[in-house]
Scaffold this motif. Sequence first.
Motif, PDB file in Angstrom:
ATOM      1  N   ASP A  75     -36.078  40.102  -5.236  1.00 38.06           N
ATOM      2  CA  ASP A  75     -36.241  39.938  -3.795  1.00 38.06           C
ATOM      3  C   ASP A  75     -35.812  41.227  -3.113  1.00 38.06           C
ATOM      4  O   ASP A  75     -35.179  42.104  -3.711  1.00 38.06           O
ATOM      5  CB  ASP A  75     -35.485  38.721  -3.264  1.00 38.06           C
ATOM      6  CG  ASP A  75     -33.972  38.891  -3.286  1.00 38.06           C
ATOM      7  OD1 ASP A  75     -33.473  39.867  -3.893  1.00 38.06           O
ATOM      8  OD2 ASP A  75     -33.285  38.049  -2.688  1.00 38.06           O
ATOM      9  N   GLU A  88     -36.990  30.455  -0.850  1.00 46.06           N
ATOM     10  CA  GLU A  88     -36.260  30.985   0.305  1.00 46.06           C
ATOM     11  C   GLU A  88     -37.176  31.282   1.482  1.00 46.06           C
ATOM     12  O   GLU A  88     -36.772  31.193   2.638  1.00 46.06           O
ATOM     13  CB  GLU A  88     -35.516  32.261  -0.090  1.00 46.06           C
ATOM     14  CG  GLU A  88     -34.381  32.055  -1.069  1.00 46.06           C
ATOM     15  CD  GLU A  88     -34.797  32.284  -2.512  1.00 46.06           C
ATOM     16  OE1 GLU A  88     -35.994  32.052  -2.822  1.00 46.06           O
ATOM     17  OE2 GLU A  88     -33.946  32.688  -3.313  1.00 46.06           O
ATOM     18  N   CYS A  89     -38.442  31.641   1.207  1.00 48.13           N
ATOM     19  CA  CYS A  89     -39.357  32.024   2.287  1.00 48.13           C
ATOM     20  C   CYS A  89     -39.678  30.872   3.217  1.00 48.13           C
ATOM     21  O   CYS A  89     -40.216  31.083   4.309  1.00 48.13           O
ATOM     22  CB  CYS A  89     -40.649  32.615   1.715  1.00 48.13           C
ATOM     23  SG  CYS A  89     -41.738  31.422   0.920  1.00 48.13           S
ATOM     24  N   THR A 130     -39.682  34.325  -2.775  1.00 46.73           N
ATOM     25  CA  THR A 130     -38.476  35.000  -2.285  1.00 46.73           C
ATOM     26  C   THR A 130     -38.752  35.901  -1.086  1.00 46.73           C
ATOM     27  O   THR A 130     -37.878  36.671  -0.685  1.00 46.73           O
ATOM     28  CB  THR A 130     -37.831  35.831  -3.397  1.00 46.73           C
ATOM     29  OG1 THR A 130     -38.728  36.881  -3.785  1.00 46.73           O
ATOM     30  CG2 THR A 130     -37.498  34.977  -4.612  1.00 46.73           C
ATOM     31  N   GLU A 147     -39.360  37.425   2.701  1.00 47.69           N
ATOM     32  CA  GLU A 147     -38.605  37.281   3.935  1.00 47.69           C
ATOM     33  C   GLU A 147     -39.370  36.482   4.984  1.00 47.69           C
ATOM     34  O   GLU A 147     -38.813  35.600   5.627  1.00 47.69           O
ATOM     35  CB  GLU A 147     -38.259  38.667   4.495  1.00 47.69           C
ATOM     36  CG  GLU A 147     -37.325  39.483   3.627  1.00 47.69           C
ATOM     37  CD  GLU A 147     -35.897  38.962   3.638  1.00 47.69           C
ATOM     38  OE1 GLU A 147     -35.456  38.457   4.686  1.00 47.69           O
ATOM     39  OE2 GLU A 147     -35.224  39.054   2.594  1.00 47.69           O
ATOM     40  N   ARG A 185     -37.121  33.338   5.917  1.00 47.95           N
ATOM     41  CA  ARG A 185     -35.757  33.140   5.468  1.00 47.95           C
ATOM     42  C   ARG A 185     -34.804  33.185   6.667  1.00 47.95           C
ATOM     43  O   ARG A 185     -35.159  33.671   7.749  1.00 47.95           O
ATOM     44  CB  ARG A 185     -35.352  34.246   4.486  1.00 47.95           C
ATOM     45  CG  ARG A 185     -36.112  34.209   3.190  1.00 47.95           C
ATOM     46  CD  ARG A 185     -35.710  35.342   2.266  1.00 47.95           C
ATOM     47  NE  ARG A 185     -34.340  35.189   1.753  1.00 47.95           N
ATOM     48  CZ  ARG A 185     -33.929  35.656   0.575  1.00 47.95           C
ATOM     49  NH1 ARG A 185     -34.778  36.309  -0.219  1.00 47.95           N
ATOM     50  NH2 ARG A 185     -32.691  35.490   0.188  1.00 47.95           N
TER      51      ARG A 185
END
Length: 486
Positions: A6, A119-120, A257, A259, A302
């Motif tokens: 990431d 996470e995204c 992962t 952003e 995120r």
Amino acid sequence: MKYYGDLRSFITALDEMGDIMHVQREVDGDFEPSAITRRSYEIQSPAPLFHKVAGVAPGFRLFGAPAALSSRSDMPYARVAMSLGLAPESSGPEIIEALSAARFKPGIPPVRVESAQAECQQNILRGDAANLDRFPIPFAHDKDGGRYANTWGTLIVKTPDGKWVNWSIARVMKVDGKRMVGLIVPSQHIGQIWTQWVARGEPMPYALVQGPAPAISCVSGIPIPANADEADYIGTLAGEPVPVVKAVSLDLDVPATAEIVIEGHVSIERDCQEGPYGEYGGYLGEGSSAQPTFHVETITHRDDPIWPMSITGRPTDESHTLWAMGLAADALTYLREAELPIKTTWIPEDSTVHWLLVVMPENWRELLPGVSSEELTQRIGEVLFKTDAMVFIPKVYVVDDDFDPTNLREVVWALSTRVHPVGRRAVFDDQRVIRLPQCYDEAEYVAGKGAKVVFDTLQTKRHLHASFAQGYPEEVRQRILDNWPE
């Protein structure tokens, strides 16, 4: 060697080696982040990470110069190497060898994870809330047509039949909070896929991914063959599959992962003006063109997201490091497939992707018996100018391996002393050209065709250099090195 899955772990690693410049004061939302990033390229400073940007929510950050030359003079290509999972001290030719070698290995397909593991998708914005105005998107240059929402993000699209998924970088300009307009060139892979959707009369689904694993951004900006999936190639480089998650509103998989992920559809008409934009050749842009509209429908991100950016211009930025290496690796791959004994290929950063050096080993005549340097030059041009990537490069130099092609001072010395004023070159007329290189005239741009050249600088006899390395006995040189500095 370590692969960074990431953007955040990559930034931490750069920070630990002193290659991150933390900008803690608040910067304006217009030009300041871009101007700081541009200066960081030109003085080769650490990469700027902006912690406070005026006009956006606290915690939203910008990251500039992600794959430019490192501030560490002992490892200038560290950002590119580390992005690809290579050792930070890797040389340019070693990076090119890795990129080329991965083309010959089986791909490792991505693996899908559940939304809860991605996470995204920690934050999901729909409807009016899915608005670009909440993100820190600056003007890249003051003569640009607008704020550029994509300079280092990955566009994900696939053919209507689902057989080819393409991850690529293309410049995309913000129009307003719900619309963007992107440069779609018909000959490029995203243009080929968009054309298929146009033929069906349906808008093309897209995902614009900001801040995925650094290798994803890098590979999105280099040439690999059509119908090959970048995700599989990245898996090969990483030695492990890329984790992906199904997009919230589309039938597309996106890097888990990342952003920020922007989801929507691309219009089937060129219905919006894009540009101008300051490009990799080092000149501020002029004029605009009609391009398709990217409608913004859903945004996920995120917590405290980081938006990366590449501010293109005069050397050296990501166009002249990663992209140039990708083009050089593409050239190396095709030349070796043609069974030519190439030692390496290199595009000097300061040439702004206008020169390609093809480096031949000292024994190339033994490896190609009966082939003259003139014939070799012709064959190299015939191979290269059939490839898509060479549309960007007008000049090729075939050189000996008795100097360092990554050292611009040595390149200038070798070319200035070995390029014949008139002869020893193969000219290829009526080659495909585009407007990005600045060396053609308007008639050639309109026609889309112009001349390209391969210079034969190979020496029939190797001459010793008047240098420290070749001008003195070995024992003298070693004694001096052992006592340096005296």
